[in-house]
Design a protein around this motif. Structure first.
Motif, PDB file in Angstrom:
ATOM      1  N   VAL A  24       6.029  12.193   9.457  1.00  0.00           N
ATOM      2  CA  VAL A  24       6.325  13.555   9.018  1.00  0.00           C
ATOM      3  C   VAL A  24       5.161  14.024   8.151  1.00  0.00           C
ATOM      4  CG1 VAL A  24       7.913  15.009   7.681  1.00  0.00           C
ATOM      5  CG2 VAL A  24       8.803  13.092   9.049  1.00  0.00           C
ATOM      6  N   TYR A  25       4.759  15.292   8.332  1.00  0.00           N
ATOM      7  CA  TYR A  25       3.640  15.871   7.595  1.00  0.00           C
ATOM      8  C   TYR A  25       4.080  17.190   6.984  1.00  0.00           C
ATOM      9  CZ  TYR A  25       1.084  12.528  10.439  1.00  0.00           C
ATOM     10  OH  TYR A  25       0.661  11.378  11.043  1.00  0.00           O
ATOM     11  N   LEU A  26       3.414  17.589   5.921  1.00  0.00           N
ATOM     12  CA  LEU A  26       3.631  18.886   5.310  1.00  0.00           C
ATOM     13  C   LEU A  26       2.398  19.736   5.618  1.00  0.00           C
ATOM     14  CD1 LEU A  26       5.759  20.343   3.610  1.00  0.00           C
ATOM     15  CD2 LEU A  26       4.512  19.641   1.568  1.00  0.00           C
ATOM     16  N   VAL A  27       2.605  20.831   6.358  1.00  0.00           N
ATOM     17  CA  VAL A  27       1.476  21.660   6.804  1.00  0.00           C
ATOM     18  C   VAL A  27       1.725  23.130   6.484  1.00  0.00           C
ATOM     19  CG1 VAL A  27       0.922  20.075   8.696  1.00  0.00           C
ATOM     20  CG2 VAL A  27       2.384  22.069   9.139  1.00  0.00           C
ATOM     21  N   GLY A  28       0.652  23.887   6.560  1.00  0.00           N
ATOM     22  CA  GLY A  28       0.729  25.338   6.533  1.00  0.00           C
ATOM     23  C   GLY A  28       0.559  25.810   7.962  1.00  0.00           C
ATOM     24  N   ILE A  29       1.375  26.742   8.398  1.00  0.00           N
ATOM     25  CA  ILE A  29       1.273  27.267   9.758  1.00  0.00           C
ATOM     26  C   ILE A  29       1.045  28.764   9.677  1.00  0.00           C
ATOM     27  CG2 ILE A  29       2.491  27.670  11.935  1.00  0.00           C
ATOM     28  CD1 ILE A  29       3.896  25.037  11.607  1.00  0.00           C
ATOM     29  N   TRP A  30       0.001  29.221  10.372  1.00  0.00           N
ATOM     30  CA  TRP A  30      -0.283  30.643  10.471  1.00  0.00           C
ATOM     31  C   TRP A  30       0.091  31.056  11.879  1.00  0.00           C
ATOM     32  CZ3 TRP A  30      -5.865  31.246   8.137  1.00  0.00           C
ATOM     33  CH2 TRP A  30      -5.883  30.690   6.851  1.00  0.00           C
ATOM     34  N   LEU A  31       1.062  31.918  11.966  1.00  0.00           N
ATOM     35  CA  LEU A  31       1.484  32.457  13.246  1.00  0.00           C
ATOM     36  C   LEU A  31       0.571  33.638  13.584  1.00  0.00           C
ATOM     37  CD1 LEU A  31       5.312  32.335  12.522  1.00  0.00           C
ATOM     38  CD2 LEU A  31       3.924  30.629  13.710  1.00  0.00           C
ATOM     39  N   PRO A  32       0.708  34.223  14.765  1.00  0.00           N
ATOM     40  CA  PRO A  32      -0.134  35.387  15.085  1.00  0.00           C
ATOM     41  C   PRO A  32      -0.012  36.497  14.039  1.00  0.00           C
ATOM     42  CG  PRO A  32       0.983  34.603  17.051  1.00  0.00           C
ATOM     43  CD  PRO A  32       1.555  33.829  15.890  1.00  0.00           C
ATOM     44  N   ASN A  33      -1.021  37.327  13.973  1.00  0.00           N
ATOM     45  CA  ASN A  33      -1.089  38.461  13.044  1.00  0.00           C
ATOM     46  C   ASN A  33      -1.016  37.991  11.592  1.00  0.00           C
ATOM     47  OD1 ASN A  33      -1.461  41.179  12.551  1.00  0.00           O
ATOM     48  ND2 ASN A  33       0.714  41.665  12.603  1.00  0.00           N
TER      49      ASN A  33
END
Length: 193
Positions: A89-98
């Motif tokens: 398991v990882y902790l990430v930042g996710i940038w979706l479109p726009n």
């Protein structure tokens, strides 16, 4: 006197030129970040992601782990089509479109087919309003966070529920369905009605 609260919503829309059976978008992955100090665009790695309402949580591949130099924060039992497995398991930042950015998301490492490296699951989809339409032979997919309203197509009473001046509920069970599917009403919009 209370001051009105302004909610800042972030959204994106993807219009496909034809009908599609897979919702795919670009996303960017970074290490988890403080929302008040997001990383620069150059720090985020770009990948293709598939949106899956059948997945409880989001998933990244080993390639994403390596590219972003991620360190596991835990191990979890994950139910897959091939049975139960242990996954990092990882902790990430996710940038979706726009540039719809989610600062801290717990994701598991797993295998994803179809040439994508990220699977967006219900953990992210439930953060906002998610809708898919398939009008005129084209799929349109839109997402907004945070959720701002309850989308209820029945309460909206769209024009689809009318054929000329005749209401859909007056259509005979064996007549063609007014939605244009080519099926009988009883086998289409009249199910259970």
């Amino acid at each position: 006197m209370k001051q009105p609260v302004t909610i800042e919503a972030h959204a994106f829309n993807i219009a496909y030129p034809t009908l599609t059976n897979a919702l795919v978008s670009e996303v960017h992955i970074t290490s988890a970040f403080d929302p008040s100090h997001p990383p620069s665009d150059s720090e985020a790695k770009k990948y293709l992601a598939i949106w899956d309402t059948g997945a409880t949580n989001s998933v990244i591949t080993q390639k994403v782990v390596q590219d972003c130099a991620l360190m596991p924060i835990a191990v979890a039992k994950v139910n897959t089509a091939n049975g139960e497995v242990l996954s990092n398991v990882y902790l990430v930042g996710i940038w979706l479109p726009n540039k719809v950015r989610i600062a801290q998301v717990r994701v598991t490492e797993g295998l994803i087919s179809g040439g994508v490296e990220v699977l967006i699951g219900m953990d992210i989809i439930c953060m906002g309003d998610f809708a898919v339409t398939n009008k005129d032979g084209r799929t349109n997919f839109t997402f907004r966070t945070p959720s701002l309203e309850c989308l209820d197509f029945v309460k909206q009473k769209p024009a689809l529920f009318q054929s000329g001046t005749q209401k859909l509920h007056n259509v005979g069970r064996n007549e063609p369905c007014p939605c244009g599917s080519g099926k009988k009403y009883k086998k289409c919009c009249g199910l259970g009605g």
